[in-house]
Design a protein around this motif. Structure first.
Motif, PDB file in Angstrom:
ATOM      1  N   LEU A   1       0.827  -1.198   0.000  1.00 13.18           N
ATOM      2  CA  LEU A   1       0.000   0.000   0.000  1.00 13.18           C
ATOM      3  C   LEU A   1       0.868   1.259   0.000  1.00 13.18           C
ATOM      4  N   PRO A   2       0.398   2.306  -0.646  1.00 15.18           N
ATOM      5  CA  PRO A   2       1.176   3.544  -0.666  1.00 15.18           C
ATOM      6  C   PRO A   2       1.114   4.251   0.683  1.00 15.18           C
ATOM      7  N   PRO A   3       2.159   5.019   1.017  1.00 11.87           N
ATOM      8  CA  PRO A   3       2.082   5.802   2.255  1.00 11.87           C
ATOM      9  C   PRO A   3       1.032   6.903   2.104  1.00 11.87           C
ATOM     10  N   LEU A   4       0.506   7.318   3.200  1.00  8.35           N
ATOM     11  CA  LEU A   4      -0.498   8.381   3.209  1.00  8.35           C
ATOM     12  C   LEU A   4       0.229   9.718   3.176  1.00  8.35           C
TER      13      LEU A   4
ATOM     14  N   VAL B   1      -7.878   4.438   0.699  1.00  9.45           N
ATOM     15  CA  VAL B   1      -8.702   5.554   0.226  1.00  9.45           C
ATOM     16  C   VAL B   1      -7.928   6.863   0.137  1.00  9.45           C
ATOM     17  N   GLY B   2      -6.722   6.906   0.724  1.00 12.39           N
ATOM     18  CA  GLY B   2      -5.869   8.085   0.611  1.00 12.39           C
ATOM     19  C   GLY B   2      -6.214   9.226   1.546  1.00 12.39           C
ATOM     20  N   HIS B   3      -6.852   8.920   2.682  1.00  8.16           N
ATOM     21  CA  HIS B   3      -7.227   9.971   3.627  1.00  8.16           C
ATOM     22  C   HIS B   3      -7.001   9.511   5.066  1.00  8.16           C
ATOM     23  N   HIS B   4      -6.594  10.440   5.902  1.00 10.91           N
ATOM     24  CA  HIS B   4      -6.295  10.157   7.305  1.00 10.91           C
ATOM     25  C   HIS B   4      -7.563   9.852   8.105  1.00 10.91           C
ATOM     26  N   PHE B   5      -7.439   8.939   9.042  1.00 13.85           N
ATOM     27  CA  PHE B   5      -8.526   8.559   9.953  1.00 13.85           C
ATOM     28  C   PHE B   5      -9.839   8.330   9.195  1.00 13.85           C
ATOM     29  N   ALA B   6      -9.750   7.523   8.139  1.00 16.02           N
ATOM     30  CA  ALA B   6     -10.901   7.308   7.255  1.00 16.02           C
ATOM     31  C   ALA B   6     -11.792   6.149   7.665  1.00 16.02           C
ATOM     32  N   SER B   7     -11.342   5.307   8.587  1.00 18.96           N
ATOM     33  CA  SER B   7     -12.159   4.169   8.998  1.00 18.96           C
ATOM     34  C   SER B   7     -13.470   4.652   9.609  1.00 18.96           C
ATOM     35  N   ARG B   8     -14.532   4.014   9.224  1.00 17.50           N
ATOM     36  CA  ARG B   8     -15.879   4.435   9.645  1.00 17.50           C
ATOM     37  C   ARG B   8     -16.037   4.534  11.170  1.00 17.50           C
ATOM     38  N   GLY B   9     -15.421   3.619  11.891  1.00 21.06           N
ATOM     39  CA  GLY B   9     -15.569   3.599  13.340  1.00 21.06           C
ATOM     40  C   GLY B   9     -14.639   4.542  14.089  1.00 21.06           C
TER      41      GLY B   9
ATOM     42  N   ASN C   1       2.221  11.070  10.305  1.00 22.93           N
ATOM     43  CA  ASN C   1       2.279   9.827  11.064  1.00 22.93           C
ATOM     44  C   ASN C   1       3.684   9.566  11.570  1.00 22.93           C
ATOM     45  N   GLY C   2       3.761   8.859  12.690  1.00 25.23           N
ATOM     46  CA  GLY C   2       5.047   8.477  13.238  1.00 25.23           C
ATOM     47  C   GLY C   2       5.724   7.396  12.420  1.00 25.23           C
ATOM     48  N   CYS C   3       4.938   6.566  11.775  1.00 23.17           N
ATOM     49  CA  CYS C   3       5.440   5.501  10.905  1.00 23.17           C
ATOM     50  C   CYS C   3       4.587   5.512   9.646  1.00 23.17           C
ATOM     51  N   GLU C   4       5.209   5.456   8.490  1.00 24.19           N
ATOM     52  CA  GLU C   4       4.464   5.540   7.235  1.00 24.19           C
ATOM     53  C   GLU C   4       3.729   4.257   6.852  1.00 24.19           C
ATOM     54  N   ARG C   5       4.225   3.106   7.319  1.00 26.13           N
ATOM     55  CA  ARG C   5       3.671   1.838   6.849  1.00 26.13           C
ATOM     56  C   ARG C   5       2.266   1.599   7.378  1.00 26.13           C
ATOM     57  N   PRO C   6       1.310   1.413   6.468  1.00 29.46           N
ATOM     58  CA  PRO C   6      -0.055   1.077   6.911  1.00 29.46           C
ATOM     59  C   PRO C   6      -0.088  -0.323   7.526  1.00 29.46           C
ATOM     60  N   SER C   7      -0.976  -0.471   8.511  1.00 30.20           N
ATOM     61  CA  SER C   7      -1.173  -1.789   9.116  1.00 30.20           C
ATOM     62  C   SER C   7      -2.586  -1.864   9.668  1.00 30.20           C
ATOM     63  N   ARG C   8      -2.996  -3.084   9.976  1.00 28.48           N
ATOM     64  CA  ARG C   8      -4.326  -3.270  10.564  1.00 28.48           C
ATOM     65  C   ARG C   8      -4.355  -2.787  12.014  1.00 28.48           C
ATOM     66  N   THR C   9      -3.245  -3.007  12.737  1.00 34.54           N
ATOM     67  CA  THR C   9      -3.117  -2.516  14.111  1.00 34.54           C
ATOM     68  C   THR C   9      -1.700  -1.994  14.311  1.00 34.54           C
ATOM     69  N   ALA C  10      -1.540  -1.078  15.245  1.00 34.21           N
ATOM     70  CA  ALA C  10      -0.215  -0.534  15.542  1.00 34.21           C
ATOM     71  C   ALA C  10       0.712  -1.602  16.115  1.00 34.21           C
ATOM     72  N   ALA C  11       0.147  -2.648  16.687  1.00 36.65           N
ATOM     73  CA  ALA C  11       0.958  -3.729  17.263  1.00 36.65           C
ATOM     74  C   ALA C  11       1.785  -4.454  16.202  1.00 36.65           C
ATOM     75  N   GLU C  12       1.409  -4.326  14.934  1.00 34.02           N
ATOM     76  CA  GLU C  12       2.155  -4.963  13.850  1.00 34.02           C
ATOM     77  C   GLU C  12       3.471  -4.256  13.533  1.00 34.02           C
ATOM     78  N   LEU C  13       3.646  -3.039  14.041  1.00 29.94           N
ATOM     79  CA  LEU C  13       4.855  -2.270  13.747  1.00 29.94           C
ATOM     80  C   LEU C  13       6.000  -2.724  14.634  1.00 29.94           C
ATOM     81  N   SER C  14       7.185  -2.794  14.054  1.00 30.64           N
ATOM     82  CA  SER C  14       8.361  -3.175  14.846  1.00 30.64           C
ATOM     83  C   SER C  14       8.931  -1.937  15.545  1.00 30.64           C
ATOM     84  N   ARG C  15       9.663  -2.184  16.596  1.00 32.16           N
ATOM     85  CA  ARG C  15      10.325  -1.074  17.305  1.00 32.16           C
ATOM     86  C   ARG C  15      11.271  -0.346  16.356  1.00 32.16           C
TER      87      ARG C  15
END
Length: 178
Positions: free
Chosen positions: A2-5, A29-37, A71-85
């Protein structure tokens, strides 16, 4: 992959919001905080940070109100827990350079996950104004607005902190020519 936002930034913003990283949906979708919930946009408006309720596809309008987002990290993920230190530390270095260059009047970290990475010696857990600075800017920490945030469940428990951020900005007029 996925492309960075893209960042929505400019020099001398009143507040630069720093998310942990984009969700997969936001990246698609190319927009910040776009998730419906995710109530981020409603929280901004309810706290008086924006005079109108923005939709995620209107995220570029933040600049009209002297606000920005990155963003602090560019890589999209389903949860922040997926990001490495290592990813978070690399992102922190890039973010520090960005903040030093843009010189916002305040950095608002959106999500407590970034605090130990960005402010390792702050010693102040939890949301709120911090004594520490990041890249020369004062820092305010907001709870993650996600509906999955069990530490701050519901809209009202998050709104308290967005309102406190707004209170720190009183008397700080926009530098933007309207």
């Amino acid at each position: 992959m996925l492309p960075p936002l893209p960042d929505i930034v400019a020099p001398d913003l009143r507040v630069l919001f720093v998310g942990i990283n984009p969700s997969v949906f936001s990246s698609k979708v190319g927009h910040h905080f776009a998730s419906r919930g995710n109530p981020f946009w409603r929280l901004l408006h309810a706290a008086g940070l924006t005079p109108v309720l923005l939709r995620p596809d209107e995220d570029r309008r933040l600049l009209e109100f002297d606000l920005g987002i990155t963003n602090g990290c560019e890589r999209p993920s389903r949860t922040a827990a997926e990001l490495s230190r290592a990813e978070l530390l690399e992102g922190a270095t890039l973010l520090r350079d960005k903040v030093e260059r843009l010189r916002p009047r305040r950095v608002a970290i959106v999500g407590l996950t970034l605090v130990p990475v960005l402010l390792p010696r702050a010693g102040e857990p939890g949301p709120g104004a911090k004594r520490a600075t990041f890249g020369g800017a004062p820092v305010f920490v907001l709870p993650n607005p996600s509906g999955l945030n069990q530490a701050y469940p519901g809209f009202q428990s998050k709104l308290v902190w967005f309102r406190r951020l707004r209170a720190t900005m009183d008397g700080a007029p926009s530098r933007r020519a309207r």
